[in-house]
Design an enzyme around this catalytic site. Structure first.
Site, PDB file in Angstrom:
ATOM      1  N   LYS A 181      -7.462  -1.860   4.369  1.00 34.67           N
ATOM      2  CA  LYS A 181      -8.167  -0.671   3.852  1.00 34.67           C
ATOM      3  C   LYS A 181      -8.566  -0.893   2.407  1.00 34.67           C
ATOM      4  CE  LYS A 181      -4.704   0.846   0.993  1.00 34.67           C
ATOM      5  NZ  LYS A 181      -4.764   0.753  -0.449  1.00 34.67           N
TER       6      LYS A 181
ATOM      7  N   ASP B 109       0.886   4.715   3.368  1.00 35.74           N
ATOM      8  CA  ASP B 109      -0.400   4.203   3.867  1.00 35.74           C
ATOM      9  C   ASP B 109      -0.362   3.850   5.358  1.00 35.74           C
ATOM     10  OD1 ASP B 109      -1.390   4.371   1.311  1.00 35.74           O
ATOM     11  OD2 ASP B 109      -1.352   2.209   0.916  1.00 35.74           O
TER      12      ASP B 109
HETATM   13  O1  C5P Z   1       5.081   5.105   0.529  1.00 33.66           O
HETATM   14  P1  C5P Z   1       5.223   3.703   0.036  1.00 33.66           P
HETATM   15  O2  C5P Z   1       6.523   3.085   0.470  1.00 33.66           O
HETATM   16  O3  C5P Z   1       4.048   2.843   0.346  1.00 33.66           O
HETATM   17  O4  C5P Z   1       5.267   3.802  -1.535  1.00 33.66           O
HETATM   18  C1  C5P Z   1       5.664   2.725  -2.346  1.00 33.66           C
HETATM   19  C2  C5P Z   1       5.904   3.221  -3.749  1.00 33.66           C
HETATM   20  O5  C5P Z   1       4.657   3.599  -4.351  1.00 33.66           O
HETATM   21  C3  C5P Z   1       6.771   4.468  -3.847  1.00 33.66           C
HETATM   22  O6  C5P Z   1       8.125   4.131  -3.892  1.00 33.66           O
HETATM   23  C4  C5P Z   1       6.305   5.081  -5.152  1.00 33.66           C
HETATM   24  O7  C5P Z   1       6.871   4.403  -6.245  1.00 33.66           O
HETATM   25  C5  C5P Z   1       4.825   4.748  -5.166  1.00 33.66           C
HETATM   26  N1  C5P Z   1       3.991   5.846  -4.617  1.00 33.66           N
HETATM   27  C6  C5P Z   1       3.806   6.995  -5.371  1.00 33.66           C
HETATM   28  N2  C5P Z   1       3.020   8.002  -4.882  1.00 33.66           N
HETATM   29  C7  C5P Z   1       2.415   7.884  -3.677  1.00 33.66           C
HETATM   30  C8  C5P Z   1       2.560   6.715  -2.905  1.00 33.66           C
HETATM   31  C9  C5P Z   1       3.360   5.706  -3.401  1.00 33.66           C
HETATM   32  O8  C5P Z   1       4.354   7.124  -6.452  1.00 33.66           O
HETATM   33  N3  C5P Z   1       1.640   8.879  -3.249  1.00 33.66           N
END
Ligand code: C5P
Length: 303
Positions: free
Chosen positions: A12, A139
């Site tokens: 993406k 994601d």
């Molecule tokens: O959800 P995911 O595991 O992909 O997110 C990885 C990191 O990215 C989270 O631990 C956070 O630090 C950051 N993040 C965030 N806000 C979001 C998505 C991700 O702060 N909306």
């Protein structure tokens, strides 16, 4: 039941990534306009004595093969919900840049989930698959659905978006990766002491997607994480400048980076831009891909 299932999952690009202030849970509220692009990982699952992962492709050595891999976590989650063991061999044929801001890890999570569901005949309803994806990462639901979608909340609450026509991109991969949490921390640092505006999807951008107008989309592309990514990875500014000079409609960092994305007029412009980027030595590879692309799809069943 089949002896193996292969699922193809797209990468993406975020055509708009509007980021709000940090929430009490550490995540950030987003208005995240995802567009799936035609670079794919293929995830194949086969019955095995234990859960194990293998990976092939140019960046395979950078992919974790333990339970930190979202593909393993997807298999474990689906198995636990169905009271069975996750005794499966997951092979990832990796073509999406690793740690590049193109949701390659999320793609493998969504791919393994769909593949295991088909292999085990668990027939999980689509809404439940989406809920499992949301638990795996912000994601991952989008990797399952593909196309184009607005992600709100931390990006996991999806509204599909209509898109007419195709958009042609060049993606320049960088030497090394960026950690998504580190980029969000840098975003917080850069905004320290200031009020971060509420993230809102741009009506002009949604219109540009709906009517398939690349020039209008170019004018509306926006990534609030870009200053943080460039701050942590300053050479991205050189890659962006080279692409811009080579005649693109617009250039931006893809998600949390360090992959950079260049929107072009058509396929021949994309080939020219890719050659200029490679010749400049400011990136590791340059790939042409078009969007939108289909979400996770079963492409083969064997045995
Ligand atoms: O959800 P995911 O595991 O992909 O997110 C990885 C990191 O990215 C989270 O631990 C956070 O630090 C950051 N993040 C965030 N806000 C979001 C998505 C991700 O702060 N909306």
């Amino acid at each position: 039941m089949s002896a193996s299932v292969t699922v193809r999952v797209p990468a993406k690009v975020n055509v708009q990534l509007a980021v709000g202030g940090a929430r009490p849970d550490g995540f950030h509220d987003l208005a995240n306009v995802f567009l799936a692009v035609g670079l794919y990982d293929e995830v194949t699952v086969t019955p095995s004595d234990t859960l194990r992962i293998t990976c092939s492709g140019p960046d395979a050595d950078q992919v974790p093969l333990d339970e930190s891999n979202l593909a393993a976590r997807a298999a474990l989650s689906l198995a636990a919900r169905n009271g069975r063991s996750a005794d499966v061999h997951i092979h990832i044929a990796k073509d999406i840049p690793v740690a590049g801001g193109m949701a390659g890890g999320s793609a493998d999570g969504a791919g393994a989930l769909l593949a295991c569901d088909a292999l085990w005949g668990t027939q999980t309803p689509h809404d439940e698959l989406l809920a499992i994806c949301a638990e795996l990462g912000s994601d991952v639901p989008f990797s399952l659905v593909g196309g184009a979608a607005l992600g709100t909340g931390r990006g996991e609450l999806l509204t599909p978006l209509p898109v007419d026509g195709d958009f042609t991109w060049v993606f320049a991969t960088a030497e090394g990766g960026l950690s998504t949490p580190a980029v969000y921390r840098e975003f917080d640092r850069l905004w320290e002491g200031r009020e971060v505006p509420e993230p809102v999807a741009s009506p002009a951008l949604l219109d540009a997607l709906r009517v398939g107008d690349p020039a209008a989309l170019a004018g509306a592309l926006a990534n609030d994480l870009q200053p943080a990514a460039v701050s942590l990875f300053p050479s991205l500014a050189d890659t962006l400048a080279v692409g811009t000079e080579a005649g693109v409609l617009a250039a931006l960092v893809s998600g949390s980076g360090p992959t950079t994305a260049f929107l072009t007029k058509d396929a021949s412009a994309a080939d020219r831009v890719a050659s200029a980027l490679l010749a400049s030595g400011t990136c590791r590879a340059a790939r042409v891909a078009s969007s939108p692309a289909r979400g996770a799809t079963v492409v083969a069943t064997g045995g």
